[in-house]
Design an enzyme around this catalytic site. Sequence first.
Site, PDB file in Angstrom:
ATOM      1  N   GLU A  14       0.815  -1.211   0.000  1.00  0.00           N
ATOM      2  CA  GLU A  14       0.000   0.000   0.000  1.00  0.00           C
ATOM      3  C   GLU A  14       0.851   1.265   0.000  1.00  0.00           C
ATOM      4  OE1 GLU A  14      -4.129  -1.504   2.004  1.00  0.00           O
ATOM      5  OE2 GLU A  14      -2.636  -0.678   3.375  1.00  0.00           O
ATOM      6  N   ASP A  63      -8.596  -8.669   3.826  1.00  0.00           N
ATOM      7  CA  ASP A  63      -8.386  -7.555   4.758  1.00  0.00           C
ATOM      8  C   ASP A  63      -9.523  -7.462   5.762  1.00  0.00           C
ATOM      9  OD1 ASP A  63      -7.374  -5.293   5.959  1.00  0.00           O
ATOM     10  OD2 ASP A  63      -8.065  -3.917   4.424  1.00  0.00           O
ATOM     11  N   GLU A 123     -13.743  -1.939  11.159  1.00  0.00           N
ATOM     12  CA  GLU A 123     -13.584  -1.213   9.903  1.00  0.00           C
ATOM     13  C   GLU A 123     -14.604  -1.650   8.859  1.00  0.00           C
ATOM     14  OE1 GLU A 123     -10.172  -0.590   6.420  1.00  0.00           O
ATOM     15  OE2 GLU A 123      -9.690  -1.660   8.279  1.00  0.00           O
TER      16      GLU A 123
END
Length: 720
Positions: A292, A366, A394
Amino acid sequence: MINEDGYELWLRYPAISEKIWRKKYEKKITGIMIPGRSKTLIEARDALMRGLSGLLGITIRAFDTLQTDGIIVAGTYDSLKPIFCGPGTLEQIKKIGEGEYAITEVTYTGKRIITITAANEIDILYGCFHFLRLCATLSPLDNLTVSESPAIHLRILNHWDNLDGTIERGYAGFSLWDWHKLPDYISPRCVDYARANASIGINGTVLNSVNANSLSLSREYLSKAGALADCFRPFGIKVYLSICFSAPIELDALPTSDPCSPEVAGWWKQKAEEIYRIIPDFGGFLVKADSEGQPGPHDYGRTHADGANMLADVLADYGGIVIWRAFVYDYKIKEDRVKQAWTEFTPLDGKFRKNVVIQVKNGPIDFQPREPFHPLFGAMPHSNLAVEFQLTQEYLGLAAHLVYLAPLIKECLDSDTYAHGPGSTVARVIDGSLYGSPITGIAAVANTGSDRNWCGHPFAQANWYAYGRLAWNHRLKAEDIAEEWIRMTFSNNREVVDTMKTMMMCSRENAVNYMTPLGLHHIMAYNHHYGPGPWVDFGRQDWTSVYYHRADEDGIGFDRTGTGSDAASQYHEPVKKRFADMDRCPETLLLWFHHVAWKRRMKSGRTLWEELCFRYADGIRGVRAMIDEWESLKGRIDRARFQHVRVLLALQEKEAIWWRDACLLYFKEFSRMPFPEGYEKPEKTLDEVKEIRHFYVPGISNPFIPKKPDEKTHDGEEIL
């Protein structure tokens, strides 16, 4: 009934109202005796005195001698020798090994004594909290023969906290660490945080975000970290720091961060010396590299082993470790993102130093609502592997949705890799029993913040608690942990316990159904991930929803069999064949591994399209059931917390409907099939749902700002 704000977590210790239990034990527990004056032993003494005084509604005294019946004595075997000087008494007390504690009832000179013994002071503290847990949950205290030791060495919370006080993916306020006032001022809340962790056996804290700011390694900020380390030490908690791989360049203008450069290795050696002067028991580094956009050894043509080993070598003399994250993927590589970590790391098995731990997320994408276990578990027998979970929600409604995560954690830990035949579970990989790993570890991204109740949602505290309990003993059952937490946090009333436990145990499946049923994944909104976004198709491909669901006129789902990306082949048999066979693949993961026709018949007899509609509706039904169950407890829960949960459940219902409408309206464009009869129909059009936007969502570094389609991101990719 007194209103509560949740600050005390599961360490409330209100007076026990159950008369039978209280009458039986209030005269059998008269005082405590803990020889020694260290900070850890003072904390153990204070915890027992406060907890027992509150629970029993009497004044618990501290004694220096065994004057009476019912004294609780805590100490090491050696420290108890002068106390139990009578013949035969010490033989009743088990001589405890390192990392273990025991709670035992003995008789000494005719007196009934409860002993809490351990080889070191931290384990004495753990034993004291265990005893308080027994009392707070109304467990029987007669003839105690408790013996406990942790299954896993490293039990760590990862805080994704930034130096400016914000928290990446943090939904419960700002950072607990007031960096500006450190090292001069330590908030009492930091002590309370450490105490809560010690009560569930957590022994490590990573202070800063994995997307690390190099300033964290500056002298100024190391002194701040040192102050927190001093605060946490009496509770058995070591501090760790996330590091930026390019810190030598950013802090001291070195020309390179090449891990094979002697100059770079020398820089890190000096930095380690500086750290250990300030924090003698520093735990080590957590590293996110080559993922990332983060710098790493790949920038210099080196491997993950090259980078990790260089750092491990400079920490080895101090007993420090390197935790190297396996969350790596590169959008320039066209291989299925699910496969990239396995592809990069398996050739390096056996090449990492003994003090390197590879930290692997529970699933290969993820922290999705549901993923298969990561194929790296069982694929690296010669390396230390730790598993990483995410407590901060999240992808599960932030801190607005009630989602109990113990079933998710257990689902991963109990998954069988078949690496060495049946019984080769993920838990046995990470606890060292499968491969004999010298270092074992488990980590979770923390869900704490400056909100008064720590975690935003009153029920979210259960995820912090459950993680700690499972990190200590992964054999515990999710429902048993839920009951413990309810009893300690809300009430011992049987109706309250049963109702809340029912809500918690169905909550994760509810969320999967109204968000990503049947193996769908990564279909959330762009950037902040708050709410649905199955139409997201801009920006880098592996951050889009359409990359993962691949809906078209023929069907939906990602083909990861031999006719597709072949990610299923990264698993051992028979898991490989089960995932790759559409008829045998669990329906909960069907669309993860297969592109399935809309009209294919499911086990229920419904078509895939009808099954999707059913699952989304069932998720909403589950939330409505939780609302009804919670309403049934009115008057049995203090008004403040009752109202807080009530409002959040209403919001959860609203957002579950939002998820259903967005996903089904969008996928209907491809299936071209009508909504089945008997289900609620969306009230909005697809265009109206797409117009729902949220700005300044907590937990992101930069708020979402609409841009023109031709504008570019920092890496040249187009964004909206």
